[in-house]
Design an enzyme around this catalytic site. Structure first.
Site, PDB file in Angstrom:
ATOM      1  N   LEU A   1       0.657  -0.739 -18.330  1.00 34.08           N
ATOM      2  CA  LEU A   1       1.441  -1.250 -19.448  1.00 34.08           C
ATOM      3  C   LEU A   1       1.618  -2.765 -19.432  1.00 34.08           C
ATOM      4  O   LEU A   1       2.422  -3.307 -20.195  1.00 34.08           O
ATOM      5  CB  LEU A   1       2.802  -0.545 -19.496  1.00 34.08           C
TER       6      LEU A   1
ATOM      7  N   ASP B   1      -9.215  -6.279   4.823  1.00 34.43           N
ATOM      8  CA  ASP B   1     -10.614  -5.852   4.752  1.00 34.43           C
ATOM      9  C   ASP B   1     -11.527  -6.783   5.546  1.00 34.43           C
ATOM     10  O   ASP B   1     -12.418  -6.327   6.260  1.00 34.43           O
ATOM     11  CB  ASP B   1     -11.071  -5.778   3.293  1.00 34.43           C
TER      12      ASP B   1
END
Length: 166
Positions: free
Chosen positions: A83, A136
């Protein structure tokens, strides 16, 4: 049983009178300068921190890659959070600050726009993705890296006024 959500409409702007999600209509709002700052931290073992500081990661430039990922993520926030309005971002600044006391990195993001709605989610997304990317890039060195305390520090501009964390 039907529930009446009309009394919540003013406070829960993403719900209609039936309780269904909706995107807020900002078409009548005035464009103003909006700015938000968010922060988080990434904690790791001292050896991992030292390796990153020395530039000894098997995946390459950990901090540069995390910074770029944060910038890219801020620009993609409306694609990630259902949204959120797509916004023209005028400035995105990401800092990864070494903190030997954690040990790890403090991450800060500042996002600025001239638009009808704020950039809090963009700043929070930038910090989150920068932290995930740092993980990562460094997971080959350590799997127990921890992402912590992602939060909004401040926001300015708009009808709801300014906010600063206490």
């Amino acid at each position: 049983m039907t529930r009446d959500f009309s009394k919540f409409e003013q406070n829960l702007t993403h719900l209609d009178s039936e309780g269904a999600v909706k995107m807020v209509d900002v078409s009548t709002k005035v464009q103003t300068i909006r700015q938000a700052e968010a922060a988080g931290q990434v904690r790791m073992l001292p050896e991992t921190f030292e390796a990153i500081q020395r530039g000894n990661s098997p995946k390459g430039d950990v901090l540069g890659t995390a910074k770029l990922a944060g910038i890219m993520a801020a620009k993609q926030t409306a694609q990630l959070i259902p949204l959120c309005h797509p916004l023209p971002l005028q400035k995105i600044d990401i800092e990864l600050i070494p903190d030997p006391h954690l040990p790890g990195y403090q991450i800060r993001a500042m996002v600025k726009t001239k638009a009808e709605t704020g950039v809090e989610m963009e700043a929070l997304t930038a910090v989150s993705v920068a932290a995930l990317t740092l993980y990562d890039m460094a997971k080959a060195l350590e799997k127990s890296i921890s992402i912590e305390l992602i939060r909004l520090l401040s926001k300015s501009g708009g009808k709801s006024g300014d906010y600063m964390v206490k």
